[in-house]
Design an enzyme around this catalytic site. Sequence first.
Site, PDB file in Angstrom:
ATOM      1  N   LYS A  30       0.798  -1.537  -0.128  1.00 60.08           N
ATOM      2  CA  LYS A  30       0.314  -0.150  -0.611  1.00 60.08           C
ATOM      3  C   LYS A  30       0.619   0.789  -0.335  1.00 60.08           C
ATOM      4  O   LYS A  30       2.245   0.907   0.159  1.00 60.08           O
ATOM      5  CB  LYS A  30      -1.314  -0.282   1.144  1.00 60.08           C
ATOM      6  CG  LYS A  30      -2.252  -1.431   1.116  1.00 60.08           C
ATOM      7  CD  LYS A  30      -2.783  -1.287   2.712  1.00 60.08           C
ATOM      8  CE  LYS A  30      -4.110  -1.928   2.660  1.00 60.08           C
ATOM      9  NZ  LYS A  30      -4.554  -1.952   3.544  1.00 60.08           N
ATOM     10  N   TYR A  70     -12.486  -2.348  -3.825  1.00 59.91           N
ATOM     11  CA  TYR A  70     -13.453  -2.350  -2.196  1.00 59.91           C
ATOM     12  C   TYR A  70     -14.152  -3.141  -2.502  1.00 59.91           C
ATOM     13  O   TYR A  70     -14.817  -1.968  -1.342  1.00 59.91           O
ATOM     14  CB  TYR A  70     -12.070  -1.360  -1.948  1.00 59.91           C
ATOM     15  CG  TYR A  70     -10.939  -2.015  -0.887  1.00 59.91           C
ATOM     16  CD1 TYR A  70     -10.450  -3.143  -0.143  1.00 59.91           C
ATOM     17  CD2 TYR A  70      -9.308  -1.141  -0.893  1.00 59.91           C
ATOM     18  CE1 TYR A  70      -9.093  -3.785   0.421  1.00 59.91           C
ATOM     19  CE2 TYR A  70      -8.487  -1.096  -0.266  1.00 59.91           C
ATOM     20  CZ  TYR A  70      -7.997  -2.817   0.573  1.00 59.91           C
ATOM     21  OH  TYR A  70      -6.903  -2.423   0.462  1.00 59.91           O
ATOM     22  N   ASN A 133      -1.924  -0.235   7.378  1.00 63.61           N
ATOM     23  CA  ASN A 133      -1.611  -1.454   7.446  1.00 63.61           C
ATOM     24  C   ASN A 133      -1.087  -1.702   6.432  1.00 63.61           C
ATOM     25  O   ASN A 133      -0.511  -2.993   6.659  1.00 63.61           O
ATOM     26  CB  ASN A 133      -2.289  -2.461   8.293  1.00 63.61           C
ATOM     27  CG  ASN A 133      -3.698  -2.438   6.911  1.00 63.61           C
ATOM     28  OD1 ASN A 133      -3.996  -2.076   5.813  1.00 63.61           O
ATOM     29  ND2 ASN A 133      -4.097  -3.462   7.064  1.00 63.61           N
ATOM     30  N   HIS A 136      -1.654  -5.516   1.565  1.00 59.52           N
ATOM     31  CA  HIS A 136      -3.023  -5.905   1.273  1.00 59.52           C
ATOM     32  C   HIS A 136      -2.547  -7.670   0.527  1.00 59.52           C
ATOM     33  O   HIS A 136      -1.758  -7.608  -0.226  1.00 59.52           O
ATOM     34  CB  HIS A 136      -3.613  -5.186  -0.132  1.00 59.52           C
ATOM     35  CG  HIS A 136      -5.117  -6.149  -0.492  1.00 59.52           C
ATOM     36  ND1 HIS A 136      -6.440  -6.242   0.160  1.00 59.52           N
ATOM     37  CD2 HIS A 136      -4.633  -7.011  -1.618  1.00 59.52           C
ATOM     38  CE1 HIS A 136      -6.892  -7.499  -0.658  1.00 59.52           C
ATOM     39  NE2 HIS A 136      -6.306  -7.564  -1.717  1.00 59.52           N
ATOM     40  N   GLU A 147      -9.490 -10.501  -7.931  1.00 62.26           N
ATOM     41  CA  GLU A 147      -8.442  -8.997  -8.161  1.00 62.26           C
ATOM     42  C   GLU A 147      -7.573  -9.028  -9.048  1.00 62.26           C
ATOM     43  O   GLU A 147      -6.509  -8.194  -9.771  1.00 62.26           O
ATOM     44  CB  GLU A 147      -7.880  -9.158  -6.472  1.00 62.26           C
ATOM     45  CG  GLU A 147      -8.754  -8.243  -5.201  1.00 62.26           C
ATOM     46  CD  GLU A 147      -8.790  -9.050  -4.727  1.00 62.26           C
ATOM     47  OE1 GLU A 147      -7.479  -9.086  -3.848  1.00 62.26           O
ATOM     48  OE2 GLU A 147      -9.185  -8.640  -2.926  1.00 62.26           O
TER      49      GLU A 147
HETATM   50  N1  UDP Z   1      -9.342  -0.911   7.135  1.00 67.86           N
HETATM   51  C1  UDP Z   1     -10.076  -0.062   8.006  1.00 67.86           C
HETATM   52  N2  UDP Z   1     -10.531   0.131   9.429  1.00 67.86           N
HETATM   53  C2  UDP Z   1     -11.285  -0.512   9.375  1.00 67.86           C
HETATM   54  C3  UDP Z   1     -11.422  -2.118   9.091  1.00 67.86           C
HETATM   55  C4  UDP Z   1     -10.418  -1.912   8.086  1.00 67.86           C
HETATM   56  O1  UDP Z   1      -9.416   0.930   7.594  1.00 67.86           O
HETATM   57  O2  UDP Z   1     -11.803  -0.260  10.768  1.00 67.86           O
HETATM   58  C5  UDP Z   1      -9.107  -0.875   6.122  1.00 67.86           C
HETATM   59  C6  UDP Z   1      -8.122  -1.588   5.967  1.00 67.86           C
HETATM   60  O3  UDP Z   1      -6.934  -0.632   5.440  1.00 67.86           O
HETATM   61  C7  UDP Z   1      -7.860  -2.833   5.784  1.00 67.86           C
HETATM   62  C8  UDP Z   1      -9.167  -2.890   4.689  1.00 67.86           C
HETATM   63  O4  UDP Z   1      -9.348  -1.057   4.762  1.00 67.86           O
HETATM   64  O5  UDP Z   1      -6.859  -3.813   5.224  1.00 67.86           O
HETATM   65  C9  UDP Z   1      -9.295  -3.895   4.072  1.00 67.86           C
HETATM   66  O6  UDP Z   1     -10.239  -4.276   4.709  1.00 67.86           O
HETATM   67  P1  UDP Z   1     -10.712  -6.045   4.716  1.00 67.86           P
HETATM   68  O7  UDP Z   1     -11.631  -5.943   6.154  1.00 67.86           O
HETATM   69  O8  UDP Z   1     -10.656  -6.651   4.095  1.00 67.86           O
HETATM   70  O9  UDP Z   1      -9.073  -6.253   5.495  1.00 67.86           O
HETATM   71  P2  UDP Z   1      -7.508  -7.256   4.811  1.00 67.86           P
HETATM   72  O10 UDP Z   1      -8.447  -7.956   3.926  1.00 67.86           O
HETATM   73  O11 UDP Z   1      -7.073  -6.194   4.562  1.00 67.86           O
HETATM   74  O12 UDP Z   1      -6.856  -7.791   6.122  1.00 67.86           O
HETATM   75 MG    MG Z   2      -9.687  -7.949   2.492  1.00 71.12          MG
END
Ligand code: UDP
Ligand code: MG
Length: 170
Positions: A30, A70, A133, A136, A147
């Site tokens: 990211k 997303y 974080n 991805h 994706e």
């Molecule tokens: N995210 C966020 N706040 C939250 C949950 C998710 O900003 O409370 C962001 C974070 O960058 C995360 C992304 O949204 O990686 C996608 O969320 P997902 O639940 O798909 O998590 P991932 O698959 O990336 O672990």
């Molecule tokens: Mg995800």
Amino acid sequence: MVERHTEYPSLQEAQISSRMADESTFIAVKPDGVQRGLVGEIIKRFEQKGFKLVAMKFVQASEELLKEHYTDLKALPFYPGLVKYMNSGPVVAMVWEGLNVVKTGRVMLGETNPANSKPGTIRGDFCIEVGRNIIHGSDSVDSAKREIGLWFKPEEVVSYKSCAQSWIYE
Ligand code: UDP
Ligand code: MG
């Protein structure tokens, strides 16, 4: 001694490639990971694990692409901020291939919230907040396919034989 026809793969080679060929995952460093100089470290972890890099691009993703990427999260309150964050700078988009790479890739990433991620995972080692974080990774084989199709043209995903294959798979 049984003569082997060298134009055909051995049974072992055929079994290795059929087990491996079935799985790919989409991994992206990211914008915060790029800005913080963590691209090499992240690639290194996937390389050293034994996964095979089959596609990679350094790209400023459009808002349109990120919204689509997303789309499952569009009803959630953090969605607009997430799209803005992902659009705030270039990302490194990659496809990695290997046995169980989707699930193992997620284990290597750690939990979505870095606070819950164990040391030794990418998020556990390099970041603090969920909204920054750094990486991805696809969460299922089906989302990986979706994706990869979104970020790469079919011809950008390269098919080649890794010389390390028989040293990584038994
Ligand atoms: N995210 C966020 N706040 C939250 C949950 C998710 O900003 O409370 C962001 C974070 O960058 C995360 C992304 O949204 O990686 C996608 O969320 P997902 O639940 O798909 O998590 P991932 O698959 O990336 O672990
Ligand atoms: Mg995800």
